[in-house]
Design a protein around this motif. Structure first.
Motif, PDB file in Angstrom:
ATOM      1  N   LEU A  90      57.649  52.474  23.503  1.00 34.50           N
ATOM      2  CA  LEU A  90      58.801  52.920  22.722  1.00 34.50           C
ATOM      3  C   LEU A  90      58.654  52.387  21.305  1.00 34.50           C
ATOM      4  N   ARG A  91      58.474  53.291  20.355  1.00 31.45           N
ATOM      5  CA  ARG A  91      58.321  52.902  18.951  1.00 31.45           C
ATOM      6  C   ARG A  91      59.697  52.790  18.306  1.00 31.45           C
ATOM      7  N   ILE A  92      59.963  51.646  17.671  1.00 28.69           N
ATOM      8  CA  ILE A  92      61.243  51.375  17.027  1.00 28.69           C
ATOM      9  C   ILE A  92      61.033  51.379  15.522  1.00 28.69           C
ATOM     10  N   LEU A 102      64.288  55.419  17.955  1.00 27.57           N
ATOM     11  CA  LEU A 102      63.513  54.930  19.087  1.00 27.57           C
ATOM     12  C   LEU A 102      62.778  56.116  19.686  1.00 27.57           C
ATOM     13  N   GLU A 103      61.473  56.063  19.643  1.00 32.26           N
ATOM     14  CA  GLU A 103      60.633  57.216  19.968  1.00 32.26           C
ATOM     15  C   GLU A 103      59.715  56.896  21.141  1.00 32.26           C
ATOM     16  N   GLY A 104      59.878  57.645  22.240  1.00 36.25           N
ATOM     17  CA  GLY A 104      58.940  57.527  23.340  1.00 36.25           C
ATOM     18  C   GLY A 104      57.556  57.997  22.923  1.00 36.25           C
ATOM     19  N   MET A 105      56.521  57.301  23.409  1.00 33.57           N
ATOM     20  CA  MET A 105      55.159  57.585  22.951  1.00 33.57           C
ATOM     21  C   MET A 105      54.243  58.065  24.074  1.00 33.57           C
ATOM     22  N   ASN A 106      54.810  58.426  25.215  1.00 35.23           N
ATOM     23  CA  ASN A 106      54.005  58.878  26.342  1.00 35.23           C
ATOM     24  C   ASN A 106      54.378  60.309  26.685  1.00 35.23           C
ATOM     25  N   ALA A 107      53.504  61.256  26.346  1.00 38.55           N
ATOM     26  CA  ALA A 107      53.817  62.667  26.561  1.00 38.55           C
ATOM     27  C   ALA A 107      53.635  63.078  28.021  1.00 38.55           C
ATOM     28  N   SER A 108      52.753  62.396  28.740  1.00 36.96           N
ATOM     29  CA  SER A 108      52.481  62.753  30.129  1.00 36.96           C
ATOM     30  C   SER A 108      53.107  61.734  31.072  1.00 36.96           C
ATOM     31  N   THR A 109      53.126  62.045  32.366  1.00 33.84           N
ATOM     32  CA  THR A 109      53.773  61.261  33.421  1.00 33.84           C
ATOM     33  C   THR A 109      55.264  61.120  33.117  1.00 33.84           C
ATOM     34  N   LEU A 110      55.982  60.433  33.964  1.00 30.08           N
ATOM     35  CA  LEU A 110      57.431  60.278  33.797  1.00 30.08           C
ATOM     36  C   LEU A 110      57.782  58.854  33.389  1.00 30.08           C
ATOM     37  N   GLY A 148      49.613  55.620  15.234  1.00 26.96           N
ATOM     38  CA  GLY A 148      49.573  56.016  16.633  1.00 26.96           C
ATOM     39  C   GLY A 148      50.233  57.358  16.837  1.00 26.96           C
ATOM     40  N   SER A 149      50.042  57.895  18.020  1.00 22.93           N
ATOM     41  CA  SER A 149      50.597  59.195  18.365  1.00 22.93           C
ATOM     42  C   SER A 149      50.859  59.223  19.864  1.00 22.93           C
ATOM     43  N   ASP A 150      51.426  60.339  20.349  1.00 28.14           N
ATOM     44  CA  ASP A 150      51.648  60.463  21.790  1.00 28.14           C
ATOM     45  C   ASP A 150      50.340  60.310  22.554  1.00 28.14           C
ATOM     46  N   ALA A 151      49.300  60.945  22.049  1.00 34.76           N
ATOM     47  CA  ALA A 151      48.012  60.916  22.752  1.00 34.76           C
ATOM     48  C   ALA A 151      47.262  59.611  22.545  1.00 34.76           C
TER      49      ALA A 151
END
Length: 217
Positions: free
Chosen positions: A120-122, A158-166, A201-204
């Protein structure tokens, strides 16, 4: 320790107690009614939720129970509602800082059971403050110190950084407390503790470093 400060001895005991930045609805208690233990369509008052793709969702959650996928046994730290952030969803609000200085930003967070290691990017304004990675399904308090911030309004994101899985994080009780006011005879070395930079960084590829960082003062 966001800034290196050169100051005269008479200010060594200066107090910053009880000066708080204003974070609206900081424990997510104010929201429209919803049925069940969580909602992916209700947005807490004074917050914005930006979903992403099929699984990038966020919303309020309540009532720890076996029917709640976010947490089954942990008591919500403050009030009856917390906020879940799944995959790469983004949540944001506008905060107000009344006094220039360095602040301590903190929150409670846990990882969704079975879907830990969520990043989680803040960010405050256009600068990254920290990346929180949640490991276990227990509410813990995390905190970070900012560089000197000018009084004014900022976007807290606050940004989630995981595009895959839950992979998911649940947050509650956000706070931002002044720990060192800026006084006239302090010479501030810009970004003296290297807390600020452009987002990296990025989602991937959620990088933990940048070589070299840009816009770092």
């Amino acid at each position: 320790e966001g800034a290196v400060s050169l100051k005269s001895p008479q200010h060594s005991d200066m107090s910053a107690s009880h000066v708080m930045a204003t974070i609206p609805n900081a424990s997510f208690e104010s929201h429209a009614a919803f049925s069940g233990t969580y909602s992916t369509t209700i947005v807490p008052d004074e917050w914005t939720v930006s979903p992403s793709g099929k699984n990038g969702k966020a919303g309020p959650c309540q009532s720890p129970s076996t029917s709640n996928p976010w947490f089954s046994t942990n008591t919500i730290p403050d009030g009856a509602t917390a906020l879940f952030i799944q995959c790469n969803a983004v949540v944001s609000t506008t905060i107000t800082i009344s006094q220039t200085g360095r602040y301590r930003f903190s929150l409670y967070a846990l990882a969704r059971s079975g879907y830990s290691l969520h990043s989680l990017r803040i960010s405050i304004g256009d600068k990254q403050l920290a990346v929180l990675k949640t490991y276990d399904p227990v509410f813990r308090r995390y905190e970070w110190e900012t560089p000197s911030l000018e009084a004014g309004s900022y976007l807290l994101q606050l940004e989630g950084m995981n595009a895959s899985t839950l992979r998911s994080t649940v947050i509650d009780n956000l706070r931002m407390e002044l720990i060192e006011p800026q006084v006239s005879d302090i010479v501030v070395v810009s970004n003296g503790s290297f807390e600020w930079s452009d987002l990296f960084g990025s989602d991937a590829n959620p990088n933990w470093f940048a070589f070299p960082p840009s816009n770092a003062g």
